[in-house]
Design a protein around this motif. Structure first.
Motif, PDB file in Angstrom:
ATOM      1  N   SER A  16      13.943 -33.716 -29.531  1.00  0.00           N
ATOM      2  CA  SER A  16      12.643 -33.861 -28.753  1.00  0.00           C
ATOM      3  C   SER A  16      13.200 -33.838 -27.057  1.00  0.00           C
ATOM      4  CB  SER A  16      11.780 -35.068 -29.158  1.00  0.00           C
ATOM      5  OG  SER A  16      12.677 -36.463 -29.290  1.00  0.00           O
ATOM      6  N   ALA A  20      13.107 -31.233 -24.378  1.00  0.00           N
ATOM      7  CA  ALA A  20      12.422 -31.549 -23.012  1.00  0.00           C
ATOM      8  C   ALA A  20      13.005 -31.474 -21.536  1.00  0.00           C
ATOM      9  CB  ALA A  20      11.474 -32.831 -23.288  1.00  0.00           C
ATOM     10  N   CYS A  69      11.616 -38.895 -30.769  1.00  0.00           N
ATOM     11  CA  CYS A  69      10.303 -38.248 -31.161  1.00  0.00           C
ATOM     12  C   CYS A  69       9.328 -39.132 -31.407  1.00  0.00           C
ATOM     13  CB  CYS A  69      10.600 -37.731 -32.534  1.00  0.00           C
ATOM     14  SG  CYS A  69      12.171 -36.490 -32.815  1.00  0.00           S
ATOM     15  N   HIS A  70       8.086 -38.528 -31.207  1.00  0.00           N
ATOM     16  CA  HIS A  70       6.760 -39.329 -31.603  1.00  0.00           C
ATOM     17  C   HIS A  70       6.830 -39.764 -32.698  1.00  0.00           C
ATOM     18  CE1 HIS A  70       5.178 -38.177 -27.482  1.00  0.00           C
ATOM     19  NE2 HIS A  70       5.071 -36.909 -27.948  1.00  0.00           N
ATOM     20  N   LEU A 109       8.880 -38.693 -26.892  1.00  0.00           N
ATOM     21  CA  LEU A 109       8.547 -37.272 -26.309  1.00  0.00           C
ATOM     22  C   LEU A 109       8.688 -36.275 -27.105  1.00  0.00           C
ATOM     23  CD1 LEU A 109      11.188 -37.663 -23.171  1.00  0.00           C
ATOM     24  CD2 LEU A 109       8.542 -37.414 -23.015  1.00  0.00           C
ATOM     25  N   GLY A 110       7.752 -35.327 -26.993  1.00  0.00           N
ATOM     26  CA  GLY A 110       7.825 -33.820 -27.964  1.00  0.00           C
ATOM     27  C   GLY A 110       8.746 -33.092 -27.026  1.00  0.00           C
ATOM     28  N   ASP A 112       8.450 -30.050 -25.955  1.00  0.00           N
ATOM     29  CA  ASP A 112       7.753 -29.454 -24.933  1.00  0.00           C
ATOM     30  C   ASP A 112       7.207 -30.390 -23.696  1.00  0.00           C
ATOM     31  OD1 ASP A 112       8.081 -26.970 -26.078  1.00  0.00           O
ATOM     32  OD2 ASP A 112       6.056 -27.183 -27.302  1.00  0.00           O
ATOM     33  N   SER A 113       7.492 -31.308 -23.684  1.00  0.00           N
ATOM     34  CA  SER A 113       7.115 -32.519 -22.773  1.00  0.00           C
ATOM     35  C   SER A 113       7.841 -32.771 -21.588  1.00  0.00           C
ATOM     36  CB  SER A 113       6.974 -34.143 -23.558  1.00  0.00           C
ATOM     37  OG  SER A 113       6.162 -34.053 -24.466  1.00  0.00           O
ATOM     38  N   ASP A 116       6.393 -34.931 -18.801  1.00  0.00           N
ATOM     39  CA  ASP A 116       6.350 -36.187 -19.193  1.00  0.00           C
ATOM     40  C   ASP A 116       7.638 -36.789 -19.090  1.00  0.00           C
ATOM     41  OD1 ASP A 116       3.696 -36.147 -19.760  1.00  0.00           O
ATOM     42  OD2 ASP A 116       3.929 -35.600 -22.054  1.00  0.00           O
TER      43      ASP A 116
END
Length: 146
Positions: A16, A20, A69-70, A109-110, A112-113, A116
Motif C-alpha cells: 500500500s 503510493a 493498508c486500509h 493508505l491505498g 493509489d493514494s 494522501d
C-alpha cells in the motif's frame, strides 16, 4: 537503519504505502520537505515491532510513521490492526516516560493514494516541528534532551 535527528522514518507496507510513494514520485509530489523522510519498505506494517519503532527514535529520528493498508484490505489479513496496536502501545510508553507520543503515528493508505501520502507526511512534519509549550511539551526522544 540509519536515523538522524533531522529525519522522519516511515515504515511503509509494500502493498500500500510503498506503492503510493512510488506513484507520488511518478507524479512529482514532494514527500520530504522541510524534513527529510526515509521511506523503508516492509512486507507488512504488522511486521514493524515496538522495538524497531523505539530503536528509530533512540537513533535520533524526529518521528516515526508506520503506514499500512486500509482496514479490510490488508494483504496479510490483520497486519494493519497489529501495527495500529503496536503504535498505540509505543505511544503509551512514551507518554508514561513523559516523552512526546505524537512523534509516533500510524496511518492507512491505498496503493493509489499518492496525494494522501504527501498530505499525511506534510501534516506529520508540521506537527513534530511545531514548538511545544513548557507545560504541554516534553523532552524529545529524538534530540537527546533529558
Amino acid at each position: 537503519m540509519a536515523a538522524r535527528q533531522d529525519r522522519i522514518i516511515a515504515f511503509c507496507c509494500q502493498h500500500s504505502a510503498w506503492r503510493a510513494a512510488a506513484r507520488a514520485t511518478q507524479e512529482g509530489l514532494s514527500l520530504s520537505a522541510p524534513v527529510p523522510v526515509q521511506l523503508i519498505p516492509v512486507p507488512c506494517s504488522g511486521r514493524v515491532s515496538m522495538e524497531l519503532i523505539l530503536a528509530a527514535l533512540e537513533k535520533g529520528a524526529q518521528g516515526v510513521m508506520v503506514l499500512g493498508c486500509h482496514p479490510g484490505a490488508c494483504h496479510h489479513l490483520y497486519g494493519s490492526e497489529r501495527a495500529r496496536e503496536r503504535v498505540a502501545a509505543v505511544q503509551q510508553r512514551l507518554q508514561a516516560a513523559s516523552l512526546e507520543p505524537e512523534r509516533v503515528v500510524f496511518a492507512t493508505l491505498g496503493p493509489d493514494s499518492a496525494a494522501d501520502l504527501a498530505r499525511i507526511l506534510a501534516d506529520f512534519e508540521t506537527s513534530i516541528m511545531a514548538p511545544r509549550s513548557i507545560h504541554h511539551g516534553s523532552p524529545s526522544p529524538a534530540n537527546g534532551r533529558k
